[in-house]
Scaffold this motif. Sequence first.
Motif, PDB file in Angstrom:
ATOM      1  N   ASN A  45      36.050  78.580 -17.152  1.00 37.09           N
ATOM      2  CA  ASN A  45      36.279  77.184 -16.775  1.00 37.09           C
ATOM      3  C   ASN A  45      36.882  76.419 -17.949  1.00 37.09           C
ATOM      4  OD1 ASN A  45      34.197  76.154 -18.541  1.00 37.09           O
ATOM      5  ND2 ASN A  45      32.746  77.041 -17.111  1.00 37.09           N
ATOM      6  N   ASN A  46      37.029  75.127 -17.770  1.00 38.11           N
ATOM      7  CA  ASN A  46      37.734  74.323 -18.753  1.00 38.11           C
ATOM      8  C   ASN A  46      36.810  73.410 -19.551  1.00 38.11           C
ATOM      9  OD1 ASN A  46      40.315  74.321 -19.631  1.00 38.11           O
ATOM     10  ND2 ASN A  46      41.133  72.968 -18.053  1.00 38.11           N
ATOM     11  N   GLU A  47      35.485  73.630 -19.407  1.00 42.76           N
ATOM     12  CA  GLU A  47      34.543  72.735 -20.084  1.00 42.76           C
ATOM     13  C   GLU A  47      34.644  72.875 -21.597  1.00 42.76           C
ATOM     14  OE1 GLU A  47      30.471  73.135 -18.567  1.00 42.76           O
ATOM     15  OE2 GLU A  47      31.374  73.715 -16.648  1.00 42.76           O
ATOM     16  N   GLU A  48      34.351  71.801 -22.302  1.00 46.39           N
ATOM     17  CA  GLU A  48      34.439  71.845 -23.756  1.00 46.39           C
ATOM     18  C   GLU A  48      33.441  72.859 -24.302  1.00 46.39           C
ATOM     19  OE1 GLU A  48      33.717  68.193 -25.935  1.00 46.39           O
ATOM     20  OE2 GLU A  48      34.750  69.004 -27.689  1.00 46.39           O
ATOM     21  N   VAL A  49      33.955  73.739 -25.146  1.00 41.37           N
ATOM     22  CA  VAL A  49      33.153  74.856 -25.660  1.00 41.37           C
ATOM     23  C   VAL A  49      32.057  74.366 -26.603  1.00 41.37           C
ATOM     24  CG1 VAL A  49      33.264  76.890 -27.141  1.00 41.37           C
ATOM     25  CG2 VAL A  49      34.974  76.553 -25.329  1.00 41.37           C
ATOM     26  N   ASN A  50      32.424  73.529 -27.545  1.00 44.75           N
ATOM     27  CA  ASN A  50      31.450  73.002 -28.501  1.00 44.75           C
ATOM     28  C   ASN A  50      30.737  71.808 -27.902  1.00 44.75           C
ATOM     29  OD1 ASN A  50      31.922  74.837 -30.503  1.00 44.75           O
ATOM     30  ND2 ASN A  50      33.339  73.537 -31.641  1.00 44.75           N
ATOM     31  N   SER A  51      29.392  71.844 -27.914  1.00 44.17           N
ATOM     32  CA  SER A  51      28.666  70.759 -27.255  1.00 44.17           C
ATOM     33  C   SER A  51      28.217  69.669 -28.215  1.00 44.17           C
ATOM     34  CB  SER A  51      27.450  71.314 -26.521  1.00 44.17           C
ATOM     35  OG  SER A  51      27.754  72.542 -25.927  1.00 44.17           O
ATOM     36  N   GLY A  52      28.491  69.820 -29.491  1.00 37.64           N
ATOM     37  CA  GLY A  52      28.093  68.777 -30.443  1.00 37.64           C
ATOM     38  C   GLY A  52      26.712  69.045 -31.030  1.00 37.64           C
ATOM     39  N   LEU A  53      26.353  68.276 -32.056  1.00 41.39           N
ATOM     40  CA  LEU A  53      25.046  68.441 -32.695  1.00 41.39           C
ATOM     41  C   LEU A  53      24.038  67.492 -32.043  1.00 41.39           C
ATOM     42  CD1 LEU A  53      25.936  68.472 -36.526  1.00 41.39           C
ATOM     43  CD2 LEU A  53      25.797  70.412 -34.948  1.00 41.39           C
ATOM     44  N   THR A  54      22.769  67.906 -32.016  1.00 48.30           N
ATOM     45  CA  THR A  54      21.726  66.951 -31.639  1.00 48.30           C
ATOM     46  C   THR A  54      21.529  66.019 -32.826  1.00 48.30           C
ATOM     47  OG1 THR A  54      20.013  68.338 -32.577  1.00 48.30           O
ATOM     48  CG2 THR A  54      20.525  68.671 -30.236  1.00 48.30           C
ATOM     49  N   LYS A  55      20.899  64.884 -32.560  1.00 50.48           N
ATOM     50  CA  LYS A  55      20.680  63.952 -33.660  1.00 50.48           C
ATOM     51  C   LYS A  55      19.813  64.602 -34.740  1.00 50.48           C
ATOM     52  CE  LYS A  55      19.422  59.209 -34.677  1.00 50.48           C
ATOM     53  NZ  LYS A  55      18.974  57.913 -34.182  1.00 50.48           N
ATOM     54  N   GLU A  56      18.844  65.341 -34.295  1.00 48.79           N
ATOM     55  CA  GLU A  56      17.940  66.013 -35.237  1.00 48.79           C
ATOM     56  C   GLU A  56      18.728  66.959 -36.150  1.00 48.79           C
ATOM     57  OE1 GLU A  56      15.057  68.253 -33.076  1.00 48.79           O
ATOM     58  OE2 GLU A  56      14.067  68.902 -34.925  1.00 48.79           O
ATOM     59  N   ASP A  57      19.582  67.766 -35.518  1.00 53.07           N
ATOM     60  CA  ASP A  57      20.399  68.700 -36.300  1.00 53.07           C
ATOM     61  C   ASP A  57      21.321  67.960 -37.262  1.00 53.07           C
ATOM     62  OD1 ASP A  57      19.405  71.008 -35.302  1.00 53.07           O
ATOM     63  OD2 ASP A  57      21.050  71.390 -33.889  1.00 53.07           O
ATOM     64  N   ALA A  58      21.885  66.883 -36.786  1.00 52.20           N
ATOM     65  CA  ALA A  58      22.830  66.142 -37.609  1.00 52.20           C
ATOM     66  C   ALA A  58      22.132  65.569 -38.836  1.00 52.20           C
ATOM     67  CB  ALA A  58      23.487  65.038 -36.794  1.00 52.20           C
ATOM     68  N   LEU A  59      20.947  64.993 -38.625  1.00 50.73           N
ATOM     69  CA  LEU A  59      20.212  64.418 -39.747  1.00 50.73           C
ATOM     70  C   LEU A  59      19.840  65.487 -40.763  1.00 50.73           C
ATOM     71  CD1 LEU A  59      20.267  61.822 -38.163  1.00 50.73           C
ATOM     72  CD2 LEU A  59      17.805  61.590 -38.463  1.00 50.73           C
ATOM     73  N   LYS A  60      19.506  66.654 -40.229  1.00 51.66           N
ATOM     74  CA  LYS A  60      19.120  67.753 -41.112  1.00 51.66           C
ATOM     75  C   LYS A  60      20.324  68.256 -41.914  1.00 51.66           C
ATOM     76  CE  LYS A  60      16.997  72.252 -40.501  1.00 51.66           C
ATOM     77  NZ  LYS A  60      16.723  73.170 -39.383  1.00 51.66           N
ATOM     78  N   GLU A  61      21.433  68.377 -41.215  1.00 56.43           N
ATOM     79  CA  GLU A  61      22.648  68.855 -41.899  1.00 56.43           C
ATOM     80  C   GLU A  61      23.084  67.832 -42.954  1.00 56.43           C
ATOM     81  OE1 GLU A  61      24.056  71.741 -41.754  1.00 56.43           O
ATOM     82  OE2 GLU A  61      25.810  71.291 -42.995  1.00 56.43           O
ATOM     83  N   ALA A  62      22.965  66.560 -42.615  1.00 53.24           N
ATOM     84  CA  ALA A  62      23.377  65.509 -43.552  1.00 53.24           C
ATOM     85  C   ALA A  62      22.541  65.586 -44.829  1.00 53.24           C
ATOM     86  CB  ALA A  62      23.240  64.145 -42.896  1.00 53.24           C
ATOM     87  N   LYS A  63      21.318  66.025 -44.661  1.00 51.48           N
ATOM     88  CA  LYS A  63      20.426  66.145 -45.813  1.00 51.48           C
ATOM     89  C   LYS A  63      20.927  67.178 -46.811  1.00 51.48           C
ATOM     90  CE  LYS A  63      15.649  65.260 -45.731  1.00 51.48           C
ATOM     91  NZ  LYS A  63      14.378  65.460 -45.040  1.00 51.48           N
ATOM     92  N   ARG A  64      21.666  68.164 -46.328  1.00 52.03           N
ATOM     93  CA  ARG A  64      22.169  69.204 -47.236  1.00 52.03           C
ATOM     94  C   ARG A  64      23.128  68.616 -48.270  1.00 52.03           C
ATOM     95  NH1 ARG A  64      25.367  73.469 -44.782  1.00 52.03           N
ATOM     96  NH2 ARG A  64      24.824  74.774 -46.562  1.00 52.03           N
ATOM     97  N   CYS A  65      23.857  67.601 -47.883  1.00 48.81           N
ATOM     98  CA  CYS A  65      24.863  67.033 -48.782  1.00 48.81           C
ATOM     99  C   CYS A  65      24.176  66.451 -50.012  1.00 48.81           C
ATOM    100  CB  CYS A  65      25.667  65.964 -48.054  1.00 48.81           C
ATOM    101  SG  CYS A  65      26.662  64.969 -49.167  1.00 48.81           S
ATOM    102  N   LEU A  66      24.683  66.804 -51.191  1.00 45.89           N
ATOM    103  CA  LEU A  66      24.049  66.425 -52.448  1.00 45.89           C
ATOM    104  C   LEU A  66      24.496  65.054 -52.948  1.00 45.89           C
ATOM    105  CD1 LEU A  66      24.365  69.899 -54.237  1.00 45.89           C
ATOM    106  CD2 LEU A  66      22.404  68.980 -52.970  1.00 45.89           C
ATOM    107  N   ASP A  67      25.360  64.399 -52.208  1.00 50.11           N
ATOM    108  CA  ASP A  67      25.891  63.098 -52.627  1.00 50.11           C
ATOM    109  C   ASP A  67      26.408  63.208 -54.063  1.00 50.11           C
ATOM    110  OD1 ASP A  67      26.635  60.485 -52.543  1.00 50.11           O
ATOM    111  OD2 ASP A  67      24.613  59.653 -52.459  1.00 50.11           O
ATOM    112  N   CYS A  68      27.301  64.125 -54.273  1.00 51.84           N
ATOM    113  CA  CYS A  68      27.791  64.463 -55.611  1.00 51.84           C
ATOM    114  C   CYS A  68      28.371  63.249 -56.326  1.00 51.84           C
ATOM    115  CB  CYS A  68      28.879  65.526 -55.519  1.00 51.84           C
ATOM    116  SG  CYS A  68      28.335  67.022 -54.713  1.00 51.84           S
TER     117      CYS A  68
END
Lengths: 487, 276
Positions: A45-68
């Motif tokens: 089908n033609n549905e978008e393959v990537n469904s995006g991050l959940t807010k929880e995942d996004a907050l967690k991933e953002a935490k990885r950034c060291l704010d260099c």
Amino acid sequence: MNPDTNTKRNEPWREELRKATKNKERTDIPRVHMRELPADYRNKNNEEVNSGLTKEDALKEAKRCLDCPSPSCTNGCPVGIDIPQFVKNIERGEILEAAKIVKQTSALPAVCSRVCPQEKQCEAECIYAQKMGKEAVAIGYLERFAADYERDSGQMAVPECAPSNGIKVAVVGSGPAGLSFASDMAKRGYKVTVFEALHEIGGVLKYGIPEFRLPNSIVDVEIEILKKLGVEIITNCIVGKTITFEELQAQEYKALFVGSGAGLPRFMHIPGENLVGVMSSNEYLTRINLMGASRDGDTPVLSGKNVAIIGGGNTAMDAVRTAKRLGAERAMIVYRRSEAEMPARVEEIKHAKEEGVEFMPLHNPIEYIADEKGRVKQMRLQKMTLGEPDASGRRSPVEIPGAIDTIDVDTVIVSIGVSPNPLVPSSIRNLDVSKWGTITVNDGMQSSIPAIFAGGDIVRGGATVILAMGDGRRAAAAMDEYLQKLC
Amino acid sequence: MNKILKKEHFSPNVLHFEVEAPQIAKTRKAGHFVLVKVGEKGERIPLTIASSDPVKGSISLVVQRVGVSSAKLCALNEGDYITDLVGPLGKATHIEKYGTVVCAGGGVGVAPLLPIVEAMKKAENRVITVLAARSKELVILEEQMRANSDEVIIMTDDGSYGKQGLVTAGIEEVLLREKVDLCVTVGPAVMMKFVALLTKKYDIPTMASLNTIMVDGTGMCGACRITVGGKIKFVCVDGPEFDAHEVDFDEMQMRLSSYKELEIKAMQQYTETTAI
Ligand SMILES: Cc1cc2nc3c(=O)[nH]c(=O)nc-3n(C[C@H](O)[C@H](O)[C@H](O)COP(=O)(O)OP(=O)(O)OC[C@H]3O[C@@H](n4cnc5c(N)ncnc54)[C@H](O)[C@@H]3O)c2cc1C
Ligand SMILES: Cc1cc2nc3c(=O)[nH]c(=O)nc-3n(C[C@H](O)[C@H](O)[C@H](O)COP(=O)(O)OP(=O)(O)OC[C@H]3O[C@@H](n4cnc5c(N)ncnc54)[C@H](O)[C@@H]3O)c2cc1C
Ligand code: SF4
Ligand code: SF4
Ligand code: FES
């Protein structure tokens, strides 16, 4: 680095945020995975393959950034998005603020975050990848999260416009270059009209990149905002044909931005390339994405059981995954170099493989053979090996003498690149073009004719969405300066 | 959206439309064409601009109903709107005073031949038009051609009207009788192929206007590509007119048949659900 970024980094909330979690703890978090549709479901089908991050995942991933202190990631972004500033806003839960920051630099964040080759740009420069041998912060995913979040919140801010200055400017083409240019000029108070040759707005974003990778609705939201900014868009109008540059001048357009793209498909000029069933990826994707072939459109498309796509770029991946979705039993990528040299985004190659696409690297077509009705039935493939690096820095493909395969195919899609569409350049007298047919511009994207600026693929040849967008923005700044001096 | 100002039947399957298109009416030249799309999901089909009225801001099209997309257009009435219309496309016809010009058309080529006949006549050429059809009922635009030609020769396969024989017989009759300076041919690929072979024999410069399959009409897709003099050309931007002696008509015919089965099926479905 941008001095602005540094001052923002010293804002109390950011300092606090940095102190709240130890770097060791941050670097121990594994990189987030994108949610995606199962391969054997989505390849039908033609549905978008990537469904995006959940807010929880996004907050967690953002935490990885060291704010260099001096973030190398921003150097990798062609438009210089203040990456730590938006990522840290996600970490503290201020998602709308994060979206706002991205939009200060990027006119189409929901689009770029989906199609940028992040692994070669921002994420390639992230300290995780550069110094720590770890997977980079998922900047693209986070950018998409912020953009989608803002859209879904129904609180999409229409950017503020300067009061109208009454000056008219015209734009050729509604691809990413033209749209970002139009948006910036409208914000500066200009009266902007975009002329688009096709019946749809969006350029490659609509006719090229398929729905399963970039839904049209995402592009349409951006176009709606542009209209709210007062930008007028006229479809079915070919500048140089329907209306000439001279006529535009006579209609008081003070300057022109050309973002007409690189629409001319290249062929290999080998025997049988004009057989029925052999076509350019532009034709294949246009029939399907723009005209709705195979869905509800009147336009037909040939798509068979054994489909070979020639090439290894994003366009080739889009075509091959489309062929799979239209029911091909074998959908094959035929590429003359090895997989490592493929220019496509890493994620597209991964997705294609998961969806059952076959890869035939180090093969180059030399002839197509027809059945009695003139439809392609076989192709002859020259096997290749890798030689010395060529001008592009990639190892060049070399023929293995006598090693030739013949395989059955009923559809072949040639996707070996595009050249600039000569339509606009050839219709404007005294406009300087390079020997490749691209419009020659200076640092401010100004052409040899002072009132004409250009950007995107018509200047670069086939490049990327983010570069086209960046060009549009740069041209807007330079044209503004030019017109302010003039008017 | 372009409003249909006038609709008129030239014959049951050939219609004449006058359509509002002020900008195109201003810039178009003889030989240019437009792409027309009927309905949001319609197909983009190429149609030659038959004439234009820059004052009124309109262009006219002569459309032969052959498949679904032309039928959908023909089903529209005065006051209706054509969803999308873009142009003028292609290169303009090179019109000048050549002397005697033979214009040969058949099948789907008769409609696009009309504006060429008109322009050649206006340029003070002696115009001899040869129209070919399978039988009498299929002869179209005879009256309009007569109004713009010094002579019209009609050829039918079955001899039910005019003379019996193929278009080439009609042309050869003229070539044997008088000096001809240029031949123009529009029609099915096989027809143009044999016209080209004939005029080559007599060494008459010949121009063919090619009606290949198109999608965008701006050089972006390559659907319209053909081989001319051994090189790939895009009919929408390099043409539609080419030196007929250089065109690979066999290849063109083969490429035109790409969607034949799908088109026939679509037309059956359309006629079943629509009363034409
Ligand atoms: C299938 C495909 C997949 C791709 N995938 C990616 C990807 O994943 N990531 C990425 O970064 N890049 C990708 N690209 C490349 C990217 O899409 C282009 O670099 C980008 O769209 C260029 O933008 P542009 O604005 O210069 O031109 P375009 O997007 O090509 O838009 C030009 C517009 O101008 C119009 N136009 C042309 N001539 C005229 C005229 N005379 N008058 C009026 N209008 C005119 C055209 O109809 C078109 O709408 C892909 C390209 C393709 C084809
Ligand atoms: C530059 C150009 C100018 C044209 N000008 C005119 C014009 O002024 N008036 C006009 O009536 N038509 C013109 N045509 C042809 C017209 O575009 C086609 O008839 C139309 O696209 C058919 O669409 P359809 O969906 O109705 O038929 P389809 O379903 O596409 O075809 C129906 C049947 O007709 C045959 N057919 C379709 N198109 C062609 C063709 N081009 N040549 C030979 N056989 C064909 C098919 O094989 C099929 O059997 C022109 C074509 C080109 C390229
Ligand atoms: S615009 Fe592209 S390169 Fe820049 S940060 Fe976003 S994803 Fe990375
Ligand atoms: S380089 Fe990586 S870790 Fe550092 S600021 Fe940029 S995204 Fe964050
Ligand atoms: S119709 Fe697409 S290139 Fe001619």
